[in-house]
Design a protein around this motif. Structure first.
Motif, PDB file in Angstrom:
ATOM      1  N   ARG A   1       0.849  -1.192   0.000  1.00 48.16           N
ATOM      2  CA  ARG A   1       0.000   0.000   0.000  1.00 48.16           C
ATOM      3  C   ARG A   1       0.886   1.245   0.000  1.00 48.16           C
ATOM      4  O   ARG A   1       1.937   1.276   0.620  1.00 48.16           O
ATOM      5  CB  ARG A   1      -0.885   0.006   1.235  1.00 48.16           C
ATOM      6  N   ASP A   2       0.427   2.261  -0.695  1.00 50.74           N
ATOM      7  CA  ASP A   2       1.152   3.531  -0.757  1.00 50.74           C
ATOM      8  C   ASP A   2       0.492   4.494   0.229  1.00 50.74           C
ATOM      9  O   ASP A   2      -0.591   5.024  -0.033  1.00 50.74           O
ATOM     10  CB  ASP A   2       1.099   4.096  -2.178  1.00 50.74           C
ATOM     11  N   PRO A   3       1.132   4.740   1.376  1.00 52.28           N
ATOM     12  CA  PRO A   3       0.506   5.591   2.390  1.00 52.28           C
ATOM     13  C   PRO A   3       0.308   7.034   1.928  1.00 52.28           C
ATOM     14  O   PRO A   3      -0.636   7.702   2.367  1.00 52.28           O
ATOM     15  CB  PRO A   3       1.468   5.520   3.580  1.00 52.28           C
ATOM     16  N   ILE A   4       1.139   7.509   1.029  1.00 49.11           N
ATOM     17  CA  ILE A   4       0.969   8.885   0.552  1.00 49.11           C
ATOM     18  C   ILE A   4      -0.247   8.977  -0.364  1.00 49.11           C
ATOM     19  O   ILE A   4      -1.039   9.924  -0.265  1.00 49.11           O
ATOM     20  CB  ILE A   4       2.253   9.389  -0.129  1.00 49.11           C
ATOM     21  N   ARG A   5      -0.426   7.984  -1.202  1.00 48.92           N
ATOM     22  CA  ARG A   5      -1.626   7.954  -2.062  1.00 48.92           C
ATOM     23  C   ARG A   5      -2.881   7.873  -1.199  1.00 48.92           C
ATOM     24  O   ARG A   5      -3.883   8.545  -1.464  1.00 48.92           O
ATOM     25  CB  ARG A   5      -1.539   6.783  -3.029  1.00 48.92           C
ATOM     26  N   GLU A   6      -2.820   7.063  -0.147  1.00 51.19           N
ATOM     27  CA  GLU A   6      -3.974   6.942   0.757  1.00 51.19           C
ATOM     28  C   GLU A   6      -4.232   8.251   1.500  1.00 51.19           C
ATOM     29  O   GLU A   6      -5.392   8.646   1.687  1.00 51.19           O
ATOM     30  CB  GLU A   6      -3.759   5.790   1.727  1.00 51.19           C
ATOM     31  N   ALA A   7      -3.165   8.922   1.921  1.00 52.58           N
ATOM     32  CA  ALA A   7      -3.325  10.207   2.598  1.00 52.58           C
ATOM     33  C   ALA A   7      -3.936  11.229   1.649  1.00 52.58           C
ATOM     34  O   ALA A   7      -4.803  12.023   2.041  1.00 52.58           O
ATOM     35  CB  ALA A   7      -1.975  10.702   3.115  1.00 52.58           C
TER      36      ALA A   7
ATOM     37  N   GLY B   1     -12.713  16.929   2.116  1.00 53.59           N
ATOM     38  CA  GLY B   1     -13.069  18.219   1.541  1.00 53.59           C
ATOM     39  C   GLY B   1     -11.905  19.143   1.267  1.00 53.59           C
ATOM     40  O   GLY B   1     -12.092  20.335   1.031  1.00 53.59           O
ATOM     41  N   TRP B   2     -10.695  18.624   1.302  1.00 51.40           N
ATOM     42  CA  TRP B   2      -9.513  19.439   1.041  1.00 51.40           C
ATOM     43  C   TRP B   2      -8.909  19.112  -0.316  1.00 51.40           C
ATOM     44  O   TRP B   2      -7.697  19.131  -0.512  1.00 51.40           O
ATOM     45  CB  TRP B   2      -8.460  19.237   2.125  1.00 51.40           C
ATOM     46  N   GLY B   3      -9.746  18.805  -1.282  1.00 53.90           N
ATOM     47  CA  GLY B   3      -9.299  18.381  -2.609  1.00 53.90           C
ATOM     48  C   GLY B   3      -8.351  19.349  -3.277  1.00 53.90           C
ATOM     49  O   GLY B   3      -7.408  18.937  -3.959  1.00 53.90           O
ATOM     50  N   GLU B   4      -8.568  20.657  -3.071  1.00 52.45           N
ATOM     51  CA  GLU B   4      -7.697  21.651  -3.713  1.00 52.45           C
ATOM     52  C   GLU B   4      -6.263  21.606  -3.166  1.00 52.45           C
ATOM     53  O   GLU B   4      -5.343  22.060  -3.808  1.00 52.45           O
ATOM     54  CB  GLU B   4      -8.274  23.071  -3.561  1.00 52.45           C
ATOM     55  N   ALA B   5      -6.091  21.015  -1.998  1.00 49.21           N
ATOM     56  CA  ALA B   5      -4.762  20.913  -1.388  1.00 49.21           C
ATOM     57  C   ALA B   5      -4.184  19.500  -1.474  1.00 49.21           C
ATOM     58  O   ALA B   5      -3.017  19.294  -1.130  1.00 49.21           O
ATOM     59  CB  ALA B   5      -4.824  21.344   0.077  1.00 49.21           C
TER      60      ALA B   5
ATOM     61  N   GLN C   1      -7.542  10.703   1.546  1.00 48.13           N
ATOM     62  CA  GLN C   1      -8.149  11.216   2.781  1.00 48.13           C
ATOM     63  C   GLN C   1      -8.361  12.732   2.681  1.00 48.13           C
ATOM     64  O   GLN C   1      -9.383  13.247   3.131  1.00 48.13           O
ATOM     65  CB  GLN C   1      -7.280  10.883   3.999  1.00 48.13           C
ATOM     66  N   TRP C   2      -7.405  13.420   2.100  1.00 48.38           N
ATOM     67  CA  TRP C   2      -7.539  14.875   1.918  1.00 48.38           C
ATOM     68  C   TRP C   2      -8.772  15.178   1.064  1.00 48.38           C
ATOM     69  O   TRP C   2      -9.571  16.043   1.392  1.00 48.38           O
ATOM     70  CB  TRP C   2      -6.274  15.434   1.248  1.00 48.38           C
TER      71      TRP C   2
END
Length: 168
Positions: free
Chosen positions: A4-10, A18-22, A13-14
């Protein structure tokens, strides 16, 4: 090792919170920090047999590039882009190891110089050979990617206020 890629998962989560723009920026910054950690593990592994950290290696390498082998402590900090306390700490360790001497400038006794010793020159050459062989020659991506990534990181540095001069 997980598949699993924890950065992709994080990143997901963003988006989910609701933080899609970031989300993409968070993933880029987190990836960069993780890549830094992985590269520093390799760098420190190459330097450990020489009794050096990367900070101390950089001081020695910089001093060895000067004609006289010496430089004011304040200039070292400026060139290395680190706080004066960090330079003082690195130089103190190098003095204890016998790789650097602290001197006073003859014309202005207030100026403290760091000067590389013969032992310092020997160890920095051996450490450079290790870094070149174990890290710099094969950093983990192709030469074209190295050049592209360096240019991209230069743009990021420039946007953050660093002076970046591109070479043709």
């Amino acid at each position: 090792m997980s598949d699993r890629d924890p950065i992709r998962e994080a990143r997901q989560q963003w988006v989910d919170h609701g933080w899609g723009e970031a989300a993409d920026g968070m993933a880029m910054v987190t990836s960069l920090v993780r890549a830094h950690q992985l590269l520093m593990e390799r760098v420190e592994g190459a330097l450990r047999p020489h009794g050096l950290t990367f900070a101390r290696y950089e001081v020695l390498r910089l001093l060895s590039f000067t004609r006289s082998g010496r430089m004011p402590m304040t200039r070292l900090g400026s060139l290395l882009q680190v706080h004066p306390t960090s330079v003082t700490s690195a130089v103190e360790r190098l003095v204890k190891q016998g790789y650097v001497e602290r001197l006073r400038r003859d014309d202005d006794r207030r100026v403290i110089l760091a000067a590389i010793t013969r032992e310092g020159r020997d160890v920095v050459e051996a450490a450079t050979a290790s870094l070149n062989a174990q890290v710099f020659t094969a950093p983990g991506v192709s030469r074209d990617d190295v050049l592209g990534l360096t240019e991209l990181l230069g743009r990021l540095r420039s946007a953050s206020g660093d002076t970046v001069i591109t070479t043709p």
